[in-house]
Design a protein around this motif. Structure first.
Motif, PDB file in Angstrom:
ATOM      1  N   GLU A  23      33.989  40.533  42.443  1.00 56.62           N
ATOM      2  CA  GLU A  23      35.040  41.543  42.559  1.00 56.62           C
ATOM      3  C   GLU A  23      35.718  41.779  41.211  1.00 56.62           C
ATOM      4  OE1 GLU A  23      36.407  40.929  47.224  1.00 56.62           O
ATOM      5  OE2 GLU A  23      37.302  39.682  45.630  1.00 56.62           O
ATOM      6  N   VAL A  24      35.969  40.704  40.473  1.00 53.97           N
ATOM      7  CA  VAL A  24      36.568  40.859  39.149  1.00 53.97           C
ATOM      8  C   VAL A  24      35.631  41.633  38.232  1.00 53.97           C
ATOM      9  CG1 VAL A  24      37.380  39.634  37.092  1.00 53.97           C
ATOM     10  CG2 VAL A  24      37.964  38.777  39.376  1.00 53.97           C
ATOM     11  N   ALA A  25      34.344  41.297  38.278  1.00 54.03           N
ATOM     12  CA  ALA A  25      33.362  41.979  37.438  1.00 54.03           C
ATOM     13  C   ALA A  25      33.309  43.467  37.752  1.00 54.03           C
ATOM     14  CB  ALA A  25      31.987  41.344  37.634  1.00 54.03           C
ATOM     15  N   ALA A  26      33.359  43.807  39.030  1.00 51.44           N
ATOM     16  CA  ALA A  26      33.309  45.210  39.421  1.00 51.44           C
ATOM     17  C   ALA A  26      34.575  45.944  39.004  1.00 51.44           C
ATOM     18  CB  ALA A  26      33.108  45.325  40.936  1.00 51.44           C
ATOM     19  N   GLU A  27      35.720  45.287  39.178  1.00 46.54           N
ATOM     20  CA  GLU A  27      37.000  45.926  38.847  1.00 46.54           C
ATOM     21  C   GLU A  27      37.109  46.218  37.354  1.00 46.54           C
ATOM     22  OE1 GLU A  27      40.912  47.405  39.197  1.00 46.54           O
ATOM     23  OE2 GLU A  27      39.372  47.025  40.721  1.00 46.54           O
ATOM     24  N   LEU A  28      36.671  45.273  36.515  1.00 51.58           N
ATOM     25  CA  LEU A  28      36.824  45.417  35.065  1.00 51.58           C
ATOM     26  C   LEU A  28      35.582  45.970  34.386  1.00 51.58           C
ATOM     27  CD1 LEU A  28      38.756  42.125  34.220  1.00 51.58           C
ATOM     28  CD2 LEU A  28      39.642  44.342  34.903  1.00 51.58           C
ATOM     29  N   GLU A  29      34.534  46.208  35.206  1.00 50.10           N
ATOM     30  CA  GLU A  29      33.282  46.758  34.688  1.00 50.10           C
ATOM     31  C   GLU A  29      32.677  45.870  33.607  1.00 50.10           C
ATOM     32  OE1 GLU A  29      34.122  50.753  33.478  1.00 50.10           O
ATOM     33  OE2 GLU A  29      34.368  51.470  35.528  1.00 50.10           O
ATOM     34  N   VAL A  30      32.579  44.580  33.919  1.00 45.05           N
ATOM     35  CA  VAL A  30      31.934  43.611  33.037  1.00 45.05           C
ATOM     36  C   VAL A  30      30.898  42.850  33.843  1.00 45.05           C
ATOM     37  CG1 VAL A  30      33.957  43.363  31.543  1.00 45.05           C
ATOM     38  CG2 VAL A  30      33.693  41.848  33.523  1.00 45.05           C
ATOM     39  N   SER A  31      30.130  42.002  33.189  1.00 40.89           N
ATOM     40  CA  SER A  31      29.134  41.208  33.898  1.00 40.89           C
ATOM     41  C   SER A  31      29.808  40.059  34.644  1.00 40.89           C
ATOM     42  CB  SER A  31      28.117  40.651  32.904  1.00 40.89           C
ATOM     43  OG  SER A  31      28.735  39.678  32.064  1.00 40.89           O
TER      44      SER A  31
END
Length: 318
Positions: A23-31
């Motif tokens: 979820e964090v990766a999706a929210e911040l657009e990182v791996s």
């Protein structure tokens, strides 16, 4: 920038009871790998961020802990501390900045502290005079603006004695070493230069704020009218080469340099509020300047020459 991501991750955690790395990766657009490293960095920095393994697990702020950050990026934080600086701030602002530093994640603290040491504002000119000259009344007027309270203002206009009037403080503007109060009066909106304020007495009456009042818009209109008066007249003259550097320092943007003349002198134009004022300012350059027009400027210089000769006499008379 990683520091910005850490702030964004922390703020994202505040909005959820528990989040997963995905979820964090999706929210911040990182791996996912980057998201996991950032979460671990927050935990290592002493922020109460912990992970829970297994079904329904994830990362969370322990005990509902929160930060007072409101989405500031690393660049915004540095800009804030650069603007404040170490020596130009009030004790209240220095206290607030220290609290902000403590609220920052560790990766952001060193940059913020370095920014606070990077600039300095000296409130005096080269003659050691206070360039703001606002006296003790600035704080009182700030409170009146923030609290929305009318004040009885003791004020001395140019060439006038102090008079007292009740005004509605609406906003304060700092410009070129001077502070101005914009306030509603019986005659409409007025600007008051704080260096001319003699007294401030708060009342119990609330400010009546004009509908749609916007301080930046009002200031732009005021500044435009002031600049229009400052450039109302133009004096044309010729200057010897050695005078050009002095003219540039004296008049800056009000000096317009023309072509070089056959005798080596330079044609110039100087803007000012009136021809007489510009002529008086040019008088100190003596024979290195010859004013060509308008006639009012030449007449002012002729009168000055007579007045000075009457006081000091011809050269060699001492």
């Amino acid at each position: 920038m990683r520091a910005d991501r850490l702030v964004a991750t922390l703020l994202f955690l505040q909005t959820r009871t528990r989040v997963t790395v995905a979820e964090v990766a999706a929210e911040l657009e990182v791996s996912p790998r980057t998201a996991r490293r950032d979460l671990e960095a927050l935990s290592t920095a002493g922020i109460p961020v912990y992970s829970q393994r297994g079904r329904g697990g994830g990362w969370s702020l322990v005990g509902g802990a929160r930060t007072d950050l409101t989405g500031l990026t690393a660049e915004e934080i540095r800009a804030l501390f650069l603007l404040a600086g170490p020596a130009s701030t009030t004790p209240e602002l220095r206290t607030a900045l220290r609290k902000l530093v403590r609220a920052l994640p560790a990766p952001l603290r060193s940059g913020a502290e370095a920014a606070s040491r990077a600039g300095l504002t000296d409130g005096t000119d080269w003659s050691r005079a206070d360039v703001t000259a606002t006296g003790p009344h600035l704080d009182a007027l700030r409170r009146a603006v923030v609290d929305g309270i009318q004040v009885r203002l003791g004020y001395a206009g140019p060439g006038k004695p102090v008079g007292v009037r009740t005004v509605h403080p609406l906003g304060l503007v700092a410009k070129a070493g001077h502070d101005y109060l914009f306030a509603g009066t019986e005659r409409g909106l007025r600007a008051f230069r704080l260096s001319r304020v003699a007294s401030v007495e708060a009342t119990d009456e609330a400010v009546v704020r004009p509908l749609g009042f916007d301080l930046p818009t009002v200031w732009r209109s005021f500044a435009a009218r002031f600049e229009e008066r400052l450039y109302a007249a133009t004096v044309r003259a010729r200057a010897e080469p050695g005078a050009m550097a002095i003219l540039e320092r004296l008049f800056d943007g009000r000096l317009h340099v023309g072509p070089m003349l056959p005798d080596g002198w330079t044609e110039i134009r100087v803007d000012g509020p009136t021809p007489e004022v510009v002529a008086t300012q040019l008088a100190g350059l003596g024979a290195r300047i010859e004013v060509l027009d308008p006639p009012e400027a030449r007449e002012r210089l002729a009168r000055l020459a007579v007045e000075l000769a009457g006081v000091y006499g011809p050269p060699g008379s001492f």
